[in-house]
Write an enzyme that holds these catalytic residues in place. Structure first.
Site, PDB file in Angstrom:
ATOM      1  N   TRP A  18      53.125  53.080  33.263  1.00  0.00           N
ATOM      2  CA  TRP A  18      52.182  52.001  33.553  1.00  0.00           C
ATOM      3  C   TRP A  18      52.878  50.996  34.490  1.00  0.00           C
ATOM      4  CZ3 TRP A  18      52.673  46.745  32.399  1.00  0.00           C
ATOM      5  CH2 TRP A  18      51.557  45.972  32.766  1.00  0.00           C
ATOM      6  N   ASP A  21      35.571  40.740  36.064  1.00  0.00           N
ATOM      7  CA  ASP A  21      36.387  41.677  35.288  1.00  0.00           C
ATOM      8  C   ASP A  21      36.154  41.475  33.790  1.00  0.00           C
ATOM      9  OD1 ASP A  21      39.049  43.177  34.465  1.00  0.00           O
ATOM     10  OD2 ASP A  21      38.830  43.523  36.609  1.00  0.00           O
ATOM     11  N   ASP A  43      36.894  51.116  33.591  1.00  0.00           N
ATOM     12  CA  ASP A  43      38.275  51.064  33.119  1.00  0.00           C
ATOM     13  C   ASP A  43      38.468  51.956  31.885  1.00  0.00           C
ATOM     14  OD1 ASP A  43      40.908  50.207  32.984  1.00  0.00           O
ATOM     15  OD2 ASP A  43      40.420  48.081  32.779  1.00  0.00           O
ATOM     16  N   ASN A  92      41.706  52.110  28.891  1.00  0.00           N
ATOM     17  CA  ASN A  92      43.010  51.484  28.696  1.00  0.00           C
ATOM     18  C   ASN A  92      43.908  52.017  27.592  1.00  0.00           C
ATOM     19  OD1 ASN A  92      43.478  49.383  30.721  1.00  0.00           O
ATOM     20  ND2 ASN A  92      41.492  48.661  30.034  1.00  0.00           N
ATOM     21  N   CYS A 135      39.473  53.279  37.002  1.00  0.00           N
ATOM     22  CA  CYS A 135      40.675  52.525  36.674  1.00  0.00           C
ATOM     23  C   CYS A 135      41.110  52.983  35.292  1.00  0.00           C
ATOM     24  CB  CYS A 135      40.306  51.036  36.649  1.00  0.00           C
ATOM     25  SG  CYS A 135      41.622  49.961  36.062  1.00  0.00           S
ATOM     26  N   ASP A 144      48.178  48.482  38.028  1.00  0.00           N
ATOM     27  CA  ASP A 144      48.114  47.092  37.563  1.00  0.00           C
ATOM     28  C   ASP A 144      49.243  46.276  38.163  1.00  0.00           C
ATOM     29  OD1 ASP A 144      45.830  47.084  36.128  1.00  0.00           O
ATOM     30  OD2 ASP A 144      46.760  47.401  34.173  1.00  0.00           O
TER      31      ASP A 144
HETATM   32  C1  DGJ Z   1      43.280  47.072  33.014  1.00  0.00           C
HETATM   33  C2  DGJ Z   1      42.946  47.051  34.470  1.00  0.00           C
HETATM   34  O1  DGJ Z   1      43.804  47.879  35.187  1.00  0.00           O
HETATM   35  C3  DGJ Z   1      43.005  45.618  34.967  1.00  0.00           C
HETATM   36  O2  DGJ Z   1      42.769  45.567  36.342  1.00  0.00           O
HETATM   37  C4  DGJ Z   1      41.988  44.810  34.223  1.00  0.00           C
HETATM   38  O3  DGJ Z   1      40.707  45.263  34.527  1.00  0.00           O
HETATM   39  C5  DGJ Z   1      42.249  44.898  32.732  1.00  0.00           C
HETATM   40  N1  DGJ Z   1      42.335  46.265  32.289  1.00  0.00           N
HETATM   41  C6  DGJ Z   1      41.154  44.199  31.953  1.00  0.00           C
HETATM   42  O4  DGJ Z   1      41.300  44.370  30.613  1.00  0.00           O
END
Ligand code: DGJ
Length: 746
Positions: A200, A367, A479, A481, A527, A549
């Protein structure tokens, strides 16, 4: 482009632009003969690879023919269990408990164009004159398992796509335990592996190392293509550089767990295999059912790594990405993530948009944090309705206020996730991936929705459709995550649980297909915590990806350079952020941050209301400059000039228009050097017979090492490429400059 078949000789000669790929049947097994620069078609190509009797440790499948062993035959889709001890392309567990199958040639067909792969992203042809497809049919007579190997060649690209379709023609169910997309054997071991690794905020750094006996395995077990290793491998002849030498690229059009292996075996052959990671995978095939593997895209270049990259760039930009935005200039955006994080309201957003409009920014992206009661990352994923505390008038009102500043409105979503603290989770606690009665492992306080379930995907389709239709939304950032744990689906029977990860990908792809078809005008950007799912699979649905990021200009040199090994600049989101940088605390100039970001899809990710007048003036120049060069960057051919992974980290690249009449060059000096050697920057990709004038970038902040050349008349393309430009002294760390070249009449 052509496919020559001489069935009596068992010869298949595939010609894709400038390349040949040759298959020859040996006792019914498809053997790999050649892949490289194009050869004239000739019956002589059917001459066998040298078959040599080895020892009793290389068993012989054909009685009396001791020179034939599958263990030393270069093959196209090898099996394990009947004398090949190397990595197989597939494994099938039969009803009798054995895993012995033997695929042999059963026929072929040639299909004009390129058929779509059901349910999967793939390179496409727009009409039948662009491509030709060979379907090579193999069958295991004992079990009734059939495999169609699909090969497509292209008129305009030195690429060959491959995949395999399994069809069960037998009477008893079987289980695929491995079903790779492609396999092929090179005749010798003299290659270096080039691949992209990271973590990351440090994605896709270039790695290069020699192969040797044993295997190099690149893989993801994370349920996504990952920040750690990209689904890509190139084999290079030693000495191959950016511009010269043989490069063989293998890229997988898949966004889930993958495996790519290069195995050098006892006799020095090199086997490359790639596909869905067999680790934690199996697929039950009932009689009559079929299974389609993802696609592998093979690119050969005789012009080094740069030639390989440019083939991938063009192919992926024009025949993988789809939709109205594919060929359109991508908007310059401002995103509020690093400006506000979760702490904003409609007035704050409007204030940023008010600053953005006069600068020439075209799109505002709202965002994370606009929905549920999401004031931090520990709640509300799944509750896709506006937080009226922050947005009292809702999304429609905010979009209107942003539009009034002359900007389009874009929105962030993370649809694949669910927060345990959400209304959705309280209603549907079984909708996430989880194993009954076990801990549900969280990542960023969130769980993953089970997209292998149709009901979950249908719910997301309806919910997201309602959000996207609720306001004039021109752009969506999608996104994702975290990585998968407890990959178990509450809706699947026990004997199909190892299908869950791949079924998730099929569910995701189907959802994206439905949403992008329903909202064709929305520009989608994918993303995954930056570049955790920067892969060709996602590009099929969303033509751009948030690259990383990490927005620091110096870190971005390495990340964007590495990403460009496979992916075009038009696929890379690149933003100017505030200093000290939020990821590494480094301070770089606004000019350098701009020059780095302008080498992709340009934008800002900071609080514009905090800009000084001088910063605003420079930003306005940057934006004007990008508008002039963006077609070049987004649709031109990219040539890498200096690598951040070599020497002192100085980096340079350039973009050249297809007709070579224009170019944009960016040069970055990371660390100042006292009394260093005179350096020359040799340009590439220009027309040697044309003359070019130089213009420095409007956004340069004073010094450019090439100033002396500006206005100095026209320079020959040959001179610019062979002698190059002398780089005069640049003082200070973290400096950069850009310039444009324009062809003039001699
Ligand atoms: C991860 C993304 O890569 C960021 O740009 C942003 O959108 C955050 N998540 C928001 O939680």
């Amino acid at each position: 482009m052509n496919i020559h078949v001489d069935e009596s000789l068992g010869l298949f000669h595939l010609q894709s632009k400038g390349t040949s790929y040759i298959i020859r049947l040996v006792e019914g097994y498809p053997a790999h003969i050649y892949w490289g620069s194009q050869l004239r078609h000739d019956r002589g190509l059917a001459s066998l690879p040298e078959l040599r009797e080895r020892s009793s440790f290389c068993p012989n499948p054909v009685p009396g023919k001791h020179e034939i062993s599958l263990d030393s035959l270069p093959q196209e889709y090898p099996q394990y269990g009947s004398s090949d001890f190397r990595q197989p392309a597939y494994q099938a567990l039969l009803a009798d408990g054995s895993r012995i199958t033997e695929l042999k040639y059963a026929g072929y067909q040639i299909i004009p164009g390129k058929p779509a792969l059901e349910g999967l992203p793939a390179v496409y042809a727009e009409n039948e004159s662009e491509a030709l497809t060979l379907e090579l049919n193999l069958v295991d007579v004992y079990s009734g398992l059939k495999v169609a190997l699909l090969y497509t060649v292209f008129a305009n690209h030195s690429a060959i796509t491959r995949s395999a379709r399994f069809e069960h023609g037998g009477a008893a169910a079987l289980r695929l335990e491995q079903a790779l997309s492609a396999s092929l054997d090179f005749a010798d071991p003299d290659y270096e592996a080039l691949y992209l690794s990271g973590a990351w905020a440090r994605e896709r750094h270039v790695q290069r190392r020699a192969l040797g006996p044993g295997a190099l395995r690149l893989e993801s077990r994370r349920g996504s293509s990952s920040h750690q290793l990209n689904p890509f491998l190139a084999l290079l002849r030693p000495g191959t550089d950016e511009d010269h030498g043989d490069a063989y690229g293998f890229s997988l059009v898949y966004s889930g767990s993958f495996a790519i292996e290069a195995e050098v075996e006892q006799f020095g052959m090199t086997r490359v295999t790639l596909g869905i990671n067999p680790f934690d995978f199996s697929w039950l095939l009932e009689p009559g059912q079929s299974f389609q593997t993802p696609e592998a895209v093979l690119v050969y270049s005789a012009e080094g790594i740069g030639g390989m990259s440019r083939t991938y760039h063009r192919l992926y930009r024009t025949r993988l990405c789809r939709g109205v935005h594919r060929d359109q200039a991508r908007p310059i955006l401002v995103n509020n993530w690093e400006a506000t994080y979760f702490n904003f309201d409609a007035d704050k957003i409007e204030a940023i948009a008010k600053e953005a409009g006069p600068l020439g920014i075209e799109l505002f992206v709202l965002d994370d944090g606009w929905f549920g009661k999401r004031d931090s990352d520990n709640s509300s994923l799944g509750d896709w309705f506006e937080d009226k505390r922050k947005l009292p008038g809702g999304l429609g009102d905010l979009a209107g206020r942003v539009n009034a500043q002359g900007l389009k409105f874009g929105l962030w979503v993370e649809p694949e996730m669910i927060s345990p603290d959400s209304e959705l989770y309280r209603k549907h606690p079984d909708w996430c991936l989880h194993a009954a009665d076990r801990r549900r492992t969280e990542g960023r306080n969130q769980l993953i929705l089970d997209l292998s379930r149709q009901d979950v995907c249908d719910y997301l389709y309806e919910t997201l459709s309602a959000v996207f239709a609720s306001a004039p939304i021109a752009y969506v950032k999608w996104d994702m995550n975290r990585n998968m744990t407890e990959i178990v689906s509450a809706s699947a029977p026990a004997d199909r649980q190892r299908e869950t990860a791949h079924r998730y990908m099929l569910g995701l792809y189907d959802l994206l297909e439905r949403l992008t078809s329903r909202f064709p005008d929305i520009l989608f950007e994918s993303c995954s915590g930056g570049g955790g799912r920067f892969d060709p699979g996602m590009l099929y649905y969303m033509p751009q990806t948030w690259t990383s990021d990490d927005t620091d200009a110096v870190e971005r040199l390495a990340i964007q350079y590495g990403t460009s090994i496979v992916y075009p600049a038009s696929s890379m989101g690149a933003h100017i952020s505030a200093v000290p940088n939020h990821q590494v605390d480094r301070i770089t100039s606004l000019a350098m941050r701009g020059d780095v970001a302008m080498s992709g899809n340009f934008g800002y990710e900071l609080d514009l209301t905090k800009f000084t007048e001088a910063e605003k003036a420079l930003a306005a120049k940057q934006i004007a400059q990008y508008k002039e060069i963006r077609t070049l960057v987004q649709q031109g051919d990219m040539y890498r000039l200096l690598s951040p992974f070599e020497g002192r980290g100085d980096t340079a690249w350039m973009f050249v228009s297809e007709d070579k009449s224009e170019a944009f060059v960016a040069y970055f000096r990371v660390l100042a050097e006292p009394n260093g050697p005179l350096r020359r920057l040799q340009l590439k990709g220009l027309d040697p017979n044309q003359n070019y004038t130089l213009e420095t970038g409007a956004a340069a902040d004073g010094q450019s090492p090439f100033d002396a050349l500006v206005g100095g008349g026209a320079w020959g393309g040959d001179r610019l490429m062979k002698i190059g430009l002398t780089v005069s002294d640049l003082r200070g760390d973290f400096t950069s400059c850009t310039f444009r070249l324009k062809a003039v009449q001699a």
